[in-house]
Scaffold this motif. Structure first.
Motif, PDB file in Angstrom:
ATOM      1  N   ARG A  43       0.834  -1.212   0.000  1.00  0.00           N
ATOM      2  CA  ARG A  43       0.000   0.000   0.000  1.00  0.00           C
ATOM      3  C   ARG A  43       0.867   1.260   0.000  1.00  0.00           C
ATOM      4  N   GLU A  57      -6.987   5.985  -3.289  1.00  0.00           N
ATOM      5  CA  GLU A  57      -6.479   6.674  -2.102  1.00  0.00           C
ATOM      6  C   GLU A  57      -5.276   7.550  -2.441  1.00  0.00           C
ATOM      7  N   TRP A  94      -6.440   1.324  -3.031  1.00  0.00           N
ATOM      8  CA  TRP A  94      -5.173   2.002  -2.739  1.00  0.00           C
ATOM      9  C   TRP A  94      -4.809   2.981  -3.843  1.00  0.00           C
ATOM     10  N   ARG A  96       1.613   4.575  -2.892  1.00  0.00           N
ATOM     11  CA  ARG A  96       1.712   6.009  -2.583  1.00  0.00           C
ATOM     12  C   ARG A  96       3.006   6.582  -3.147  1.00  0.00           C
TER      13      ARG A  96
END
Length: 258
Positions: free
Chosen positions: A124, A194, A191, A128
């Motif tokens: 995850r 996000e 994810w 990012r």
């Protein structure tokens, strides 16, 4: 880089022989060869190949006019990639994904990250980082090992207790190549959203092959199988059981392909 991440020093021969030396490797590369030009806007833009391994995707990109930076934490795999690339235009970095904000910050108009996240303890967080490396309007080709396909495969093989207990992940301690963090489509999509990324297309890689009783079919059967894989790789419901899931992703803003 986490101490729990799987790095492949000492396994280059195993990768070359058991994956790319077999029909499953040929199918994977053939499907990518067809899907990537169809789902990405490829215009010779600089590309970052994250966890590029033996260098197949870097070679593919370089042959199509992309200046490539290949980042790979394994010295042994990186040496093999250098051999594969030869005199093609490429920069090679011995670096894990987590070090790329410092080593190759970009921002990048095109990032390829294939079969990497499933070998990380924190996939995850890796998404990012990839989002931060990507330029506005840039594209990410993300391929992950499909946990649902791994479950299905275990059931077919008769590993019913293992499937019931959801003991699907590998330990990363032996020479077996079962990923430590196989991912579900639901996780990946959540994810990516996000991280502010948009999924444009999803396909399954090896939707049928890995469930065959005969894992090394003859040439005629392999040709028929490849046709079926091409035909159904992004058709519901078949793509959902691909051994890998391939996502074409964009970062809002800017102009795609610049």
């Amino acid at each position: 880089m986490s101490a729990e991440d799987r790095i492949f020093d000492g396994l280059a021969d195993k990768f070359a022989d058991s994956l790319y030396g077999k029909p499953r490797g040929a199918l994977r590369l053939a499907l990518l060869d067809a899907l990537l030009p169809r789902t990405l806007h490829l215009a010779g833009q600089p590309a970052l190949d994250v966890g590029g391994g033996l260098g197949q995707m870097s070679v593919w990109l370089a042959e199509r006019g992309h200046p490539v930076t290949l980042a790979e934490p394994s010295a042994e795999m990186l040496a093999r990639a250098r051999e594969s690339l030869g005199c093609r235009r490429a920069t090679l970095l011995q670096a894990p994904l987590q070090a790329l904000p410092e080593r190759a910050p970009g921002p990048w108009p095109l990032i390829v990250c294939h079969a990497v996240l499933e070998w990380l303890a924190e996939p995850r967080e890796a998404i990012r980082i990839l989002a931060d490396l990507l330029a506005p309007g840039g594209q990410l080709s993300l391929m992950v090992f499909n946990r649902d396909a791994l479950r299905f495969s275990n059931i077919i093989k008769g590993n019913l207790t293992k499937a019931l207990d959801d003991r699907l992940a590998g330990t990363g301690k032996r020479r077996r190549l079962t990923p430590i963090s196989p991912l579900t489509h639901t996780e990946v999509v959540a994810w990516l959203a996000e991280a502010g990324l948009v999924v444009e297309h999803v396909a399954g890689i090896r939707v049928f092959h890995d469930y065959l009783r005969e894992r090394e079919p003859d040439a005629t059967t392999l040709a028929q199988l490849l046709e079926l894989e091409h035909r159904y790789c992004d058709v519901e419901p078949h793509w959902r059981l691909g051994r890998y899931l391939l996502y074409s992703v964009t970062k809002p803003g800017g102009s795609t392909g610049e």
